[in-house]
Design a protein around this motif. Structure first.
Motif, short mmCIF file in Angstrom:
data_model
loop_
_atom_site.label_atom_id
_atom_site.label_comp_id
_atom_site.label_asym_id
_atom_site.label_seq_id
_atom_site.Cartn_x
_atom_site.Cartn_y
_atom_site.Cartn_z
N GLY A 25 0.78 -1.23 0.00
CA GLY A 25 0.00 0.00 0.00
C GLY A 25 0.81 1.28 0.00
N HIS A 26 2.08 1.19 -0.36
CA HIS A 26 2.95 2.37 -0.38
C HIS A 26 2.79 3.11 -1.70
CE1 HIS A 26 5.07 0.08 2.83
NE2 HIS A 26 5.02 1.29 3.37
N GLU A 27 2.11 4.24 -1.66
CA GLU A 27 1.81 5.01 -2.88
C GLU A 27 3.08 5.46 -3.60
OE1 GLU A 27 -0.44 6.71 -5.87
OE2 GLU A 27 -1.23 5.52 -4.20
N ASP A 28 4.08 5.95 -2.90
CA ASP A 28 5.30 6.42 -3.55
C ASP A 28 6.03 5.28 -4.25
OD1 ASP A 28 4.81 9.00 -2.70
OD2 ASP A 28 6.17 8.89 -0.98
N GLU A 29 6.11 4.14 -3.60
CA GLU A 29 6.75 2.98 -4.21
C GLU A 29 5.95 2.49 -5.41
OE1 GLU A 29 7.57 -0.07 -1.31
OE2 GLU A 29 8.44 1.41 0.05
N PHE A 30 4.63 2.52 -5.28
CA PHE A 30 3.76 2.12 -6.39
C PHE A 30 4.00 3.03 -7.60
CE2 PHE A 30 -0.18 3.39 -8.57
CZ PHE A 30 -0.43 2.23 -9.28
N ARG A 31 3.99 4.34 -7.39
CA ARG A 31 4.20 5.31 -8.49
C ARG A 31 5.54 5.06 -9.17
NH1 ARG A 31 0.50 6.49 -10.95
NH2 ARG A 31 -1.17 6.40 -9.51
N ALA A 32 6.59 4.88 -8.36
CA ALA A 32 7.93 4.64 -8.91
C ALA A 32 7.98 3.33 -9.70
CB ALA A 32 8.97 4.64 -7.80
N ALA A 33 7.36 2.28 -9.16
CA ALA A 33 7.38 0.97 -9.81
C ALA A 33 6.61 1.00 -11.13
CB ALA A 33 6.81 -0.09 -8.88
N LEU A 34 5.45 1.66 -11.13
CA LEU A 34 4.67 1.76 -12.37
C LEU A 34 5.46 2.57 -13.41
CD1 LEU A 34 2.12 1.22 -13.99
CD2 LEU A 34 1.09 3.24 -12.90
N HIS A 35 6.03 3.67 -12.98
CA HIS A 35 6.83 4.49 -13.88
C HIS A 35 7.98 3.67 -14.47
CE1 HIS A 35 10.30 7.07 -14.79
NE2 HIS A 35 9.38 7.85 -15.34
N ASP A 36 8.69 2.93 -13.63
CA ASP A 36 9.84 2.14 -14.09
C ASP A 36 9.42 1.05 -15.08
OD1 ASP A 36 11.41 3.72 -12.45
OD2 ASP A 36 11.67 2.17 -10.91
N LEU A 37 8.31 0.37 -14.80
CA LEU A 37 7.82 -0.68 -15.70
C LEU A 37 7.48 -0.09 -17.07
CD1 LEU A 37 6.80 -3.53 -16.38
CD2 LEU A 37 4.62 -2.89 -15.30
N LEU A 38 6.71 0.98 -17.08
CA LEU A 38 6.30 1.58 -18.35
C LEU A 38 7.51 2.16 -19.10
CD1 LEU A 38 2.95 3.31 -17.31
CD2 LEU A 38 3.30 1.02 -18.28
N ALA A 39 8.43 2.76 -18.37
CA ALA A 39 9.63 3.30 -19.00
C ALA A 39 10.46 2.20 -19.66
CB ALA A 39 10.47 4.07 -17.98
N ARG A 40 10.55 1.05 -19.01
CA ARG A 40 11.30 -0.07 -19.57
C ARG A 40 10.65 -0.56 -20.86
NH1 ARG A 40 16.14 -1.27 -20.06
NH2 ARG A 40 16.29 -0.38 -18.01
N VAL A 41 9.33 -0.65 -20.88
CA VAL A 41 8.63 -1.07 -22.10
C VAL A 41 8.90 -0.07 -23.22
CG1 VAL A 41 6.35 -1.41 -23.15
CG2 VAL A 41 6.85 -2.40 -20.90
N ARG A 42 8.79 1.21 -22.91
CA ARG A 42 9.04 2.24 -23.93
C ARG A 42 10.48 2.21 -24.43
NH1 ARG A 42 6.61 5.70 -19.75
NH2 ARG A 42 4.37 5.75 -20.13
N HIS A 43 11.42 1.97 -23.52
CA HIS A 43 12.84 1.97 -23.88
C HIS A 43 13.21 0.75 -24.71
CE1 HIS A 43 17.16 1.18 -23.20
NE2 HIS A 43 17.24 2.51 -23.34
N ASP A 44 12.78 -0.43 -24.28
CA ASP A 44 13.18 -1.67 -24.93
C ASP A 44 12.30 -2.03 -26.13
OD1 ASP A 44 15.10 -1.85 -23.01
OD2 ASP A 44 14.24 -3.57 -21.97
N GLY A 45 11.06 -1.54 -26.12
CA GLY A 45 10.12 -1.93 -27.17
C GLY A 45 10.20 -1.05 -28.39
N LYS A 46 9.81 -1.62 -29.50
CA LYS A 46 9.71 -0.88 -30.75
C LYS A 46 8.25 -0.45 -30.89
CE LYS A 46 9.84 -1.41 -35.69
NZ LYS A 46 9.52 -2.39 -36.71
#
Length: 100
Positions: free
Chosen positions: A35-56
């Protein structure tokens, strides 16, 4: 493997990216469980950023079926929790259509 980020578009990633994406997905799940909102925001950001970075990115008019659908970057913790399956947002072995 085609991954869709809702409200954004589709990205083509290799199957080799699956393990790395699952580690990001696990971090996101843990943040939701605690239930940690800050950790959730960071984790969601990191996941989406990785998809954008690695994906075509696929063209917006492409009509490819998505093996994985991810929430938009502004999704709430409750919205993401509702999307979680038994294996998180990203299954360990998504049904990857034969694209040969």
């Amino acid at each position: 493997m085609i991954v869709r980020i809702m409200e954004e578009g589709q990205f083509d990633l290799s199957e080799a990216d699956l393990d790395l994406l699952n580690s990001f997905d696990s971090t996101l799940e843990r943040a939701i469980e605690t239930g940690h909102e800050d950790e959730f925001r960071a984790a969601l950001h990191d996941l989406l950023a990785r998809v954008r970075h690695d994906g075509k990115p696929l063209p917006l008019d492409a009509l490819q079926p998505s093996e994985v659908i991810l929430p938009p970057s502004d999704a709430s913790m409750e919205e993401v929790r509702a999307m979680l399956g038994d294996e998180g947002l990203i299954p360990d072995t998504p049904d990857i259509a034969d694209r040969t």
